[in-house]
Design a protein around this motif. Sequence first.
Motif, PDB file in Angstrom:
ATOM      1  N   UNK A 127      -2.218 -15.961  28.185  1.00  0.00           N
ATOM      2  CA  UNK A 127      -1.544 -16.077  29.477  1.00  0.00           C
ATOM      3  C   UNK A 127      -1.957 -17.354  30.213  1.00  0.00           C
ATOM      4  N   UNK A 128      -3.214 -17.766  30.035  1.00  0.00           N
ATOM      5  CA  UNK A 128      -3.681 -19.007  30.668  1.00  0.00           C
ATOM      6  C   UNK A 128      -2.938 -20.211  30.086  1.00  0.00           C
ATOM      7  N   UNK A 129      -2.712 -20.193  28.762  1.00  0.00           N
ATOM      8  CA  UNK A 129      -1.965 -21.281  28.127  1.00  0.00           C
ATOM      9  C   UNK A 129      -0.522 -21.291  28.626  1.00  0.00           C
ATOM     10  N   UNK A 130       0.084 -20.107  28.739  1.00  0.00           N
ATOM     11  CA  UNK A 130       1.449 -20.026  29.243  1.00  0.00           C
ATOM     12  C   UNK A 130       1.522 -20.484  30.699  1.00  0.00           C
ATOM     13  N   UNK A 131       0.487 -20.168  31.474  1.00  0.00           N
ATOM     14  CA  UNK A 131       0.441 -20.639  32.864  1.00  0.00           C
ATOM     15  C   UNK A 131       0.415 -22.163  32.901  1.00  0.00           C
ATOM     16  N   UNK A 132      -0.402 -22.771  32.053  1.00  0.00           N
ATOM     17  CA  UNK A 132      -0.484 -24.238  32.009  1.00  0.00           C
ATOM     18  C   UNK A 132       0.861 -24.854  31.635  1.00  0.00           C
ATOM     19  N   UNK A 133       1.563 -24.228  30.700  1.00  0.00           N
ATOM     20  CA  UNK A 133       2.891 -24.723  30.325  1.00  0.00           C
ATOM     21  C   UNK A 133       3.866 -24.585  31.496  1.00  0.00           C
ATOM     22  N   UNK A 134       3.711 -23.498  32.268  1.00  0.00           N
ATOM     23  CA  UNK A 134       4.555 -23.308  33.441  1.00  0.00           C
ATOM     24  C   UNK A 134       4.292 -24.361  34.500  1.00  0.00           C
ATOM     25  N   UNK A 135       3.020 -24.683  34.720  1.00  0.00           N
ATOM     26  CA  UNK A 135       2.666 -25.738  35.675  1.00  0.00           C
ATOM     27  C   UNK A 135       3.269 -27.063  35.235  1.00  0.00           C
ATOM     28  N   UNK A 136       3.194 -27.342  33.930  1.00  0.00           N
ATOM     29  CA  UNK A 136       3.779 -28.576  33.407  1.00  0.00           C
ATOM     30  C   UNK A 136       5.286 -28.594  33.613  1.00  0.00           C
ATOM     31  N   UNK A 137       5.944 -27.437  33.431  1.00  0.00           N
ATOM     32  CA  UNK A 137       7.389 -27.360  33.635  1.00  0.00           C
ATOM     33  C   UNK A 137       7.757 -27.658  35.083  1.00  0.00           C
ATOM     34  N   UNK A 138       6.979 -27.099  36.032  1.00  0.00           N
ATOM     35  CA  UNK A 138       7.227 -27.362  37.454  1.00  0.00           C
ATOM     36  C   UNK A 138       7.034 -28.847  37.754  1.00  0.00           C
ATOM     37  N   UNK A 139       5.959 -29.418  37.231  1.00  0.00           N
ATOM     38  CA  UNK A 139       5.637 -30.822  37.508  1.00  0.00           C
ATOM     39  C   UNK A 139       6.700 -31.768  36.948  1.00  0.00           C
ATOM     40  N   UNK A 140       7.060 -31.590  35.675  1.00  0.00           N
ATOM     41  CA  UNK A 140       7.992 -32.530  35.054  1.00  0.00           C
ATOM     42  C   UNK A 140       9.416 -32.353  35.577  1.00  0.00           C
TER      43      UNK A 140
END
Length: 258
Positions: A181-194
């Motif tokens: 879930x932490x990895x998926x959260x990081x991917x979500x943060x990246x999606x918001x940022x990009x």
Amino acid sequence: MPDLFAATGAEIFAHGTGIAWLALDLSALSALVSFACIRHAKYSIRFRLIWLTMAAVSLGGVGLWLANSVALLAMRVYDSTMRYNVALGAAALAIAVVGVLAGLLISGRTPQIPRLIIGGLTMGLSVGLSTFLTLDALAVQGTVDESLGLIGVSVLVSMALCTATLWVSQVVRRVPMRVLMAVLFALGVAAVYYTAVAALSFSIDPGVRTPSGIPLFDLVFPMFVIGALGLTVPITAVLVAPDRRDAAAQARQPVPVR
């Protein structure tokens, strides 16, 4: 990264993808630490606010704001000197931490759909605002326009991410699942940022004088060191704190009569 996520007039991976991977790893580690703090807060009464504050700093301050700022180091705006507005950056940091803390407090100790939704919306709006303030802090020799449509998409992704994060922090208990879930959260943060980066369009005039502010690296590098060292505080607290869930379970067991 597809062209959909490329800002007009800028190159988001001008210095390679290594910086983006560093930001992703930092975000995932911070989320994992935050999940552990939230777990302890759930079974603590006296120190609940302290645990949640550490979770908010880890998740909002390091996992969101610092990770976005690190990812920003990879960007290069064509034909322009870039500077960073420290005041806007500090505001983005404060909003990220306070917004995450507010979301955690609203969501409560146990999963309740209405509270999770309200907490997720509150946290998501704060994360979206923090992301755009981080990008707005970037000053160039010219003007920066924003696509309202992509801004809306970014905020929606942020609210969905934060609602899911609050749910995961309360429901998921197994460590391997928390890592996932932490990895998926990081991917979500990246999606918001990009997605937020894709909303930007730079119009550069090389004749304009160099904007005020400081080079981004001069801010991010010391903050990265402080953030990395700061994570050792909640990590140490999690390692040395007793397992309150097991202690609570033992306290509920009847004492055998001899």
